[in-house]
Design a protein around this motif. Structure first.
Motif, PDB file in Angstrom:
ATOM      1  N   GLY A  96      33.049 -23.018 -97.669  1.00  0.00           N
ATOM      2  CA  GLY A  96      32.782 -22.018 -96.636  1.00  0.00           C
ATOM      3  C   GLY A  96      33.983 -21.176 -96.276  1.00  0.00           C
ATOM      4  O   GLY A  96      34.045 -20.647 -95.159  1.00  0.00           O
ATOM      5  N   ASP A  97      34.934 -21.023 -97.198  1.00  0.00           N
ATOM      6  CA  ASP A  97      36.146 -20.267 -96.875  1.00  0.00           C
ATOM      7  C   ASP A  97      35.857 -18.806 -96.549  1.00  0.00           C
ATOM      8  O   ASP A  97      36.530 -18.212 -95.698  1.00  0.00           O
ATOM      9  CB  ASP A  97      37.139 -20.356 -98.028  1.00  0.00           C
TER      10      ASP A  97
ATOM     11  N   GLN B  35      37.008 -16.802 -93.233  1.00  0.00           N
ATOM     12  CA  GLN B  35      37.747 -15.538 -93.265  1.00  0.00           C
ATOM     13  C   GLN B  35      37.064 -14.484 -92.404  1.00  0.00           C
ATOM     14  O   GLN B  35      37.726 -13.666 -91.756  1.00  0.00           O
ATOM     15  CB  GLN B  35      37.889 -15.065 -94.705  1.00  0.00           C
ATOM     16  N   ALA B  36      35.735 -14.499 -92.388  1.00  0.00           N
ATOM     17  CA  ALA B  36      35.003 -13.551 -91.544  1.00  0.00           C
ATOM     18  C   ALA B  36      35.274 -13.798 -90.060  1.00  0.00           C
ATOM     19  O   ALA B  36      35.101 -12.892 -89.234  1.00  0.00           O
ATOM     20  CB  ALA B  36      33.503 -13.655 -91.831  1.00  0.00           C
ATOM     21  N   LEU B  37      35.713 -15.009 -89.739  1.00  0.00           N
ATOM     22  CA  LEU B  37      36.071 -15.344 -88.357  1.00  0.00           C
ATOM     23  C   LEU B  37      37.561 -15.160 -88.097  1.00  0.00           C
ATOM     24  O   LEU B  37      38.065 -15.526 -87.038  1.00  0.00           O
ATOM     25  CB  LEU B  37      35.687 -16.799 -88.067  1.00  0.00           C
TER      26      LEU B  37
ATOM     27  N   ASP C 299      27.983 -21.333 -79.671  1.00  0.00           N
ATOM     28  CA  ASP C 299      26.725 -20.693 -80.084  1.00  0.00           C
ATOM     29  C   ASP C 299      26.996 -19.448 -80.920  1.00  0.00           C
ATOM     30  O   ASP C 299      26.332 -19.210 -81.948  1.00  0.00           O
ATOM     31  CB  ASP C 299      25.884 -20.340 -78.862  1.00  0.00           C
ATOM     32  N   ALA C 300      27.969 -18.654 -80.511  1.00  0.00           N
ATOM     33  CA  ALA C 300      28.290 -17.436 -81.262  1.00  0.00           C
ATOM     34  C   ALA C 300      28.848 -17.789 -82.638  1.00  0.00           C
ATOM     35  O   ALA C 300      28.527 -17.130 -83.637  1.00  0.00           O
ATOM     36  CB  ALA C 300      29.294 -16.592 -80.487  1.00  0.00           C
ATOM     37  N   VAL C 301      29.674 -18.820 -82.703  1.00  0.00           N
ATOM     38  CA  VAL C 301      30.238 -19.246 -83.982  1.00  0.00           C
ATOM     39  C   VAL C 301      29.132 -19.753 -84.905  1.00  0.00           C
ATOM     40  O   VAL C 301      29.099 -19.428 -86.099  1.00  0.00           O
ATOM     41  CB  VAL C 301      31.312 -20.328 -83.763  1.00  0.00           C
TER      42      VAL C 301
ATOM     43  N   ALA D  45      25.768 -19.256 -89.725  1.00  0.00           N
ATOM     44  CA  ALA D  45      24.412 -19.257 -90.282  1.00  0.00           C
ATOM     45  C   ALA D  45      24.080 -17.963 -91.005  1.00  0.00           C
ATOM     46  O   ALA D  45      23.171 -17.935 -91.843  1.00  0.00           O
ATOM     47  CB  ALA D  45      23.399 -19.514 -89.161  1.00  0.00           C
ATOM     48  N   ALA D  46      24.807 -16.907 -90.719  1.00  0.00           N
ATOM     49  CA  ALA D  46      24.555 -15.624 -91.384  1.00  0.00           C
ATOM     50  C   ALA D  46      24.952 -15.663 -92.855  1.00  0.00           C
ATOM     51  O   ALA D  46      24.420 -14.884 -93.663  1.00  0.00           O
ATOM     52  CB  ALA D  46      25.305 -14.507 -90.662  1.00  0.00           C
TER      53      ALA D  46
END
Length: 313
Positions: free
Chosen positions: A110-111, A115-117, A154-156, A161-162
């Motif tokens: 899930g790297d 990175q998107a975070l 919840d936001a994370v 999940a996207a």
């Protein structure tokens, strides 16, 4: 989902927090890992032992704020918190259960999601990055933990999940088994010394730090090479999961020769880590639960034990 990209919530563990100006000094005298090696960029595995060297808990530890957070099996946390408080009364350190303050996710492959975070996580085990309150830690090759403050959870989760499928805790534990990372659970409390679960091979024991509870036994086992039981990875041709602490038998020896550490389902089969007598492993005649129980098959671990390398930590 064993080899797929996924995320899941790590609901099986709680978080013990130790804070205050003496937090580091206090923990240095309690734990197998070296507190001086920890930083905002590096977390560690570790354990807390009895005087006789048997582990009361194992955990992942990282610095946070004015102290440290230790993630361990949830069923161990209350007893560890109560016991540590007895020793902390003369230190400027406060201890608390911070389990509800954080939500922790396990990510496999899930790297890109990290990175998107804003979390570009290095490959080295224990590597840690932080961004806007989030903490990502490299657990093993291809696997990472993501710690989110409860208010952000919840936001994370929505962002994860996207791009990632949601897996199960079993999927995460299967990755842990395959990484060869043992863990103390409720039924195995005070059963193993750190080297029995190969903790020294995954940077969970420092042999260069000062004294800590149980250190004499742990060091003696390392330097004198007297360890007769250690952790192995095995497969079991059944769907039912054995519990931590379940005994493993050898008809050749006519007795119990070890115990299950952790286990996870792999489709219709089970993979597990177990502490076993080296002699019994060499005989390759291992059975779960009884002398006539299901046969176990030995699998490879992703690392080799190297005493000379391990004592340099």
């Amino acid at each position: 989902m064993a080899d797929s990209a996924f995320f899941c919530t790590l609901t099986h563990e709680g978080i013990l927090a130790v804070r205050g100006s003496d937090a580091g000094k206090f923990l240095q005298g309690q734990l197998t890992c070296n507190i001086n090696y920890l930083s905002d960029d590096h977390a560690s595995l570790g354990a807390r032992c009895m005087v006789k060297g048997r582990m009361q808990s194992s955990f992942r530890i990282l610095p946070e704020g004015n102290g440290y957070l230790l993630a361990m099996a949830g069923e161990l946390l209350e007893a560890q918190l109560a016991d540590l408080k007895k020793y902390a009364v003369f230190s400027k350190a406060t201890l608390s259960d911070d389990s509800t303050a954080w939500v922790r996710f396990g990510l496999q492959h899930g790297d890109a999601a990290l990175q998107a975070l804003g979390l570009a996580l290095p490959d080295a085990s224990g590597a840690t990055v932080r961004h806007e309150g989030l903490i990502a830690i490299r657990a093993s090759v291809g696997r990472a933990e993501l710690w989110a403050p409860a208010a952000q959870a919840d936001a994370v989760r929505e962002k994860l999940a996207a791009t990632l499928a949601e897996g199960t805790l079993n999927d995460w534990l299967l990755g842990q088994v395959r990484a060869g990372i043992g863990q103390v659970m409720g039924p195995t409390r005070e059963l193993f010394i750190p080297q029995m679960i190969n903790l020294q091979a995954v940077d969970g024991v420092s042999f260069k730090k000062g004294c800590y509870t149980g250190q004499e036994i742990v060091a003696r086992m390392q330097y004198l090479g007297k360890l007769k039981r250690r952790q192995y990875r095995l497969a079991l041709d059944q769907a039912e999961l054995p519990a931590p602490g379940a005994e493993i038998f050898s008809p050749t020896h006519g007795s119990s020769v070890g115990e299950v550490v952790i286990a996870a389902s792999s489709g219709h089969n089970v993979e597990l880590l177990a502490v076993l007598s080296a002699d019994a492993v060499a005989d390759d005649n291992l059975h779960l639960g009884s002398l006539e129980g299901p046969r176990l098959t030995l699998l490879d671990l992703p690392y080799e034990l190297d005493r000379d390398r391990e004592i340099q930590r």
